[in-house]
Design a protein around this motif. Structure first.
Motif, PDB file in Angstrom:
ATOM      1  N   GLY A 116       1.552  -2.197   3.093  1.00 56.65           N
ATOM      2  CA  GLY A 116       0.912  -1.026   3.705  1.00 56.65           C
ATOM      3  C   GLY A 116      -0.408  -1.415   4.348  1.00 56.65           C
ATOM      4  O   GLY A 116      -0.697  -1.043   5.490  1.00 56.65           O
TER       5      GLY A 116
ATOM      6  N   TRP B  74       0.172  -3.708   7.578  1.00 54.34           N
ATOM      7  CA  TRP B  74       0.582  -2.968   8.771  1.00 54.34           C
ATOM      8  C   TRP B  74      -0.536  -2.077   9.292  1.00 54.34           C
ATOM      9  O   TRP B  74      -0.667  -1.870  10.508  1.00 54.34           O
ATOM     10  CB  TRP B  74       1.846  -2.148   8.481  1.00 54.34           C
ATOM     11  CG  TRP B  74       3.066  -3.003   8.396  1.00 54.34           C
ATOM     12  CD1 TRP B  74       3.763  -3.322   7.279  1.00 54.34           C
ATOM     13  CD2 TRP B  74       3.709  -3.700   9.469  1.00 54.34           C
ATOM     14  NE1 TRP B  74       4.798  -4.173   7.581  1.00 54.34           N
ATOM     15  CE2 TRP B  74       4.797  -4.416   8.921  1.00 54.34           C
ATOM     16  CE3 TRP B  74       3.479  -3.792  10.832  1.00 54.34           C
ATOM     17  CZ2 TRP B  74       5.633  -5.203   9.695  1.00 54.34           C
ATOM     18  CZ3 TRP B  74       4.315  -4.580  11.604  1.00 54.34           C
ATOM     19  CH2 TRP B  74       5.380  -5.263  11.030  1.00 54.34           C
TER      20      TRP B  74
ATOM     21  N   ALA C 283       3.194   3.323   1.266  1.00 52.01           N
ATOM     22  CA  ALA C 283       2.969   2.402   2.394  1.00 52.01           C
ATOM     23  C   ALA C 283       3.270   3.114   3.714  1.00 52.01           C
ATOM     24  O   ALA C 283       2.572   2.922   4.713  1.00 52.01           O
ATOM     25  CB  ALA C 283       3.838   1.154   2.244  1.00 52.01           C
ATOM     26  N   THR C 284       4.298   3.978   3.721  1.00 53.35           N
ATOM     27  CA  THR C 284       4.595   4.734   4.949  1.00 53.35           C
ATOM     28  C   THR C 284       3.506   5.787   5.195  1.00 53.35           C
ATOM     29  O   THR C 284       3.170   6.093   6.336  1.00 53.35           O
ATOM     30  CB  THR C 284       5.972   5.440   4.890  1.00 53.35           C
ATOM     31  OG1 THR C 284       5.924   6.490   3.923  1.00 53.35           O
ATOM     32  CG2 THR C 284       7.076   4.475   4.531  1.00 53.35           C
ATOM     33  N   GLU C 285       2.974   6.332   4.106  1.00 57.04           N
ATOM     34  CA  GLU C 285       1.900   7.318   4.240  1.00 57.04           C
ATOM     35  C   GLU C 285       0.623   6.680   4.801  1.00 57.04           C
ATOM     36  O   GLU C 285      -0.141   7.321   5.526  1.00 57.04           O
ATOM     37  CB  GLU C 285       1.591   7.945   2.873  1.00 57.04           C
ATOM     38  CG  GLU C 285       2.641   8.907   2.390  1.00 57.04           C
ATOM     39  CD  GLU C 285       2.485  10.272   3.022  1.00 57.04           C
ATOM     40  OE1 GLU C 285       3.139  10.515   4.052  1.00 57.04           O
ATOM     41  OE2 GLU C 285       1.702  11.078   2.504  1.00 57.04           O
TER      42      GLU C 285
ATOM     43  N   PHE D 205       4.223  -4.231  -1.981  1.00 61.23           N
ATOM     44  CA  PHE D 205       4.313  -2.998  -1.200  1.00 61.23           C
ATOM     45  C   PHE D 205       2.937  -2.460  -0.836  1.00 61.23           C
ATOM     46  O   PHE D 205       2.730  -1.989   0.285  1.00 61.23           O
ATOM     47  CB  PHE D 205       5.137  -1.957  -1.966  1.00 61.23           C
ATOM     48  CG  PHE D 205       6.566  -2.378  -2.120  1.00 61.23           C
ATOM     49  CD1 PHE D 205       7.424  -2.338  -1.029  1.00 61.23           C
ATOM     50  CD2 PHE D 205       7.050  -2.864  -3.328  1.00 61.23           C
ATOM     51  CE1 PHE D 205       8.742  -2.743  -1.149  1.00 61.23           C
ATOM     52  CE2 PHE D 205       8.361  -3.279  -3.446  1.00 61.23           C
ATOM     53  CZ  PHE D 205       9.205  -3.226  -2.359  1.00 61.23           C
TER      54      PHE D 205
ATOM     55  N   ILE E  24       6.450   2.267  -2.022  1.00 66.59           N
ATOM     56  CA  ILE E  24       7.058   2.147  -0.691  1.00 66.59           C
ATOM     57  C   ILE E  24       6.737   3.402   0.131  1.00 66.59           C
ATOM     58  O   ILE E  24       6.339   3.333   1.295  1.00 66.59           O
ATOM     59  CB  ILE E  24       8.589   1.944  -0.799  1.00 66.59           C
ATOM     60  CG1 ILE E  24       8.887   0.585  -1.448  1.00 66.59           C
ATOM     61  CG2 ILE E  24       9.251   2.037   0.572  1.00 66.59           C
ATOM     62  CD1 ILE E  24      10.335   0.384  -1.823  1.00 66.59           C
ATOM     63  N   PHE E  25       6.883   4.561  -0.505  1.00 60.51           N
ATOM     64  CA  PHE E  25       6.562   5.815   0.172  1.00 60.51           C
ATOM     65  C   PHE E  25       5.086   5.833   0.593  1.00 60.51           C
ATOM     66  O   PHE E  25       4.747   6.224   1.715  1.00 60.51           O
ATOM     67  CB  PHE E  25       6.879   7.003  -0.748  1.00 60.51           C
ATOM     68  CG  PHE E  25       6.388   8.312  -0.212  1.00 60.51           C
ATOM     69  CD1 PHE E  25       6.971   8.874   0.914  1.00 60.51           C
ATOM     70  CD2 PHE E  25       5.340   8.979  -0.821  1.00 60.51           C
ATOM     71  CE1 PHE E  25       6.507  10.082   1.419  1.00 60.51           C
ATOM     72  CE2 PHE E  25       4.870  10.185  -0.318  1.00 60.51           C
ATOM     73  CZ  PHE E  25       5.457  10.741   0.805  1.00 60.51           C
TER      74      PHE E  25
ATOM     75  N   LEU F 297       0.515   4.436   7.025  1.00 61.92           N
ATOM     76  CA  LEU F 297       0.678   4.383   8.480  1.00 61.92           C
ATOM     77  C   LEU F 297       0.639   5.784   9.093  1.00 61.92           C
ATOM     78  O   LEU F 297       0.178   5.973  10.219  1.00 61.92           O
ATOM     79  CB  LEU F 297       1.983   3.668   8.839  1.00 61.92           C
ATOM     80  CG  LEU F 297       1.993   2.200   8.424  1.00 61.92           C
ATOM     81  CD1 LEU F 297       3.320   1.554   8.762  1.00 61.92           C
ATOM     82  CD2 LEU F 297       0.863   1.440   9.093  1.00 61.92           C
ATOM     83  N   PHE F 298       1.098   6.775   8.350  1.00 60.69           N
ATOM     84  CA  PHE F 298       1.050   8.170   8.803  1.00 60.69           C
ATOM     85  C   PHE F 298      -0.391   8.582   9.064  1.00 60.69           C
ATOM     86  O   PHE F 298      -0.748   9.043  10.147  1.00 60.69           O
ATOM     87  CB  PHE F 298       1.700   9.048   7.730  1.00 60.69           C
ATOM     88  CG  PHE F 298       1.673  10.512   8.022  1.00 60.69           C
ATOM     89  CD1 PHE F 298       2.555  11.062   8.936  1.00 60.69           C
ATOM     90  CD2 PHE F 298       0.790  11.339   7.365  1.00 60.69           C
ATOM     91  CE1 PHE F 298       2.530  12.421   9.203  1.00 60.69           C
ATOM     92  CE2 PHE F 298       0.761  12.699   7.617  1.00 60.69           C
ATOM     93  CZ  PHE F 298       1.635  13.242   8.540  1.00 60.69           C
TER      94      PHE F 298
END
Lengths: 95, 217
Positions: free
Chosen positions: A72, A75, B33-35, A68, B30-31, B37-38
């Motif tokens: 990150g 990407w 990883a989205t941050e 994970f 996982i959270f 990109l944020f």
């Protein structure tokens, strides 16, 4: 609390992070030309690596966490890489 | 066996507490990883405009208050140390040190926000706040404004994340004080620690993009 090996590692990591901050600030005032675009980012990436490896405990045996964290990073590289190739190759920018 | 230790059982979908803790950490990763990109999207926009208006970004960045940025970086890095020390204390089942380290972490977070607020006042006095008070000393005003818009959007979003972190850390301190981590299960603390250090990581990149550029000329 016992002063174990792990605590020593944390304190050394903290000291290295502060040292890198100091180097970043000192280099900001030095005439290093075009390197000013890269040195601060390089130092930040090193600091991020230390924080993630030691404070966020990514080091050690392989684990699913790597997938994970790696996703990150992967990407982010796509985001920054493809955006950069666009802007760096536009003939007429800014319009 | 104490009542609390006896009550420590994994949720039904987990084989044991270790697996439950690992899964909680994976959820946070996982959270995060989205941050990535944020914040990454904002940084990509910054890099695109900096490649385009390099000299103007240099002119704008040297008006930023580097001493506050540097002290704040040191404060946040130190708070990551106190956070990880709290987790270490939890692993050793030492209740009081957990509480002290967590309170120190939250206090350092508040110091960061206080200094950031003071920096915004300095920015206002330096007339570099778009819309409210913006009279750049040099450079193309439109490009200089882009730098300061990035500065305020990025640092305000970071401050929002840090505020959430402070609330979580304080909540963990209250739980620790009540003995929630005495029995050796401290996954919630580790999850909050991951979030806290991530917010620290975002800041070291923001520092590099905002403060050390345009000062050597």
């Amino acid at each position: 609390m016992k002063l174990g090996g792990q605590i020593v590692t944390f304190v050394i990591a903290w000291a290295v992070l502060l040292l890198l901050l100091g180097i970043n600030v000192l280099l900001a005032y030095q005439p290093i030309g075009g390197l000013h675009g890269f040195v601060p980012i390089g130092i930040a990436a090193t600091q991020a690596f230390i924080i993630m490896a030691i404070f966020m405990k990514l080091r050690g045996r392989p684990s699913l966490k790597w997938v994970f964290a790696g996703a990150g990073f992967f990407w982010l590289m796509i985001l920054l890489g493809l955006s950069s190739t666009d802007y760096m190759t536009r003939a007429a920018w800014p319009l | 066996m104490s009542q609390r230790a006896a009550a420590l059982k994994p949720e039904m979908q987990y084989a044991d507490l270790a697996q439950q803790g690992e899964t909680a950490q994976l959820g946070m990763w996982i959270f995060l990883a989205t941050e990535v990109l944020f914040f990454g999207g904002m940084m990509a926009a910054y890099l695109a405009y900096r490649m385009t208006y390099n000299a103007d970004f240099d002119a704008a960045a040297k008006e930023s208050v580097i001493w506050i940025g540097s002290v704040n970086t040191a404060v946040l890095v130190t708070s990551s140390l106190t956070m990880v020390m709290a987790i270490h204390a939890a692993a050793e089942r030492e209740r009081q040190p957990i509480v002290y380290f967590l309170l120190a972490t939250a206090a350092l977070g508040l110091i960061f926000l206080g200094l950031k607020g003071y920096e915004y006042v300095e920015d206002y006095n330096d007339a570099v706040v778009p819309v409210l008070n913006f009279h750049p000393k040099e450079g193309n005003p439109g490009a200089v404004e882009l730098f300061w818009l990035f500065y305020f959007y990025a640092t305000l979003l970071h401050a929002v994340h840090l505020t959430i972190g402070i609330i979580l850390v304080f909540f963990m301190a209250v739980r620790a004080k009540r003995g929630a981590f005495d029995a050796g299960y401290y996954a919630p603390l580790e999850v909050v620690g991951l979030y806290w250090s991530f917010v620290d990581t975002v800041w070291v990149f923001l520092f590099a993009l905002i403060y050390p550029i345009g000062r050597s000329g």
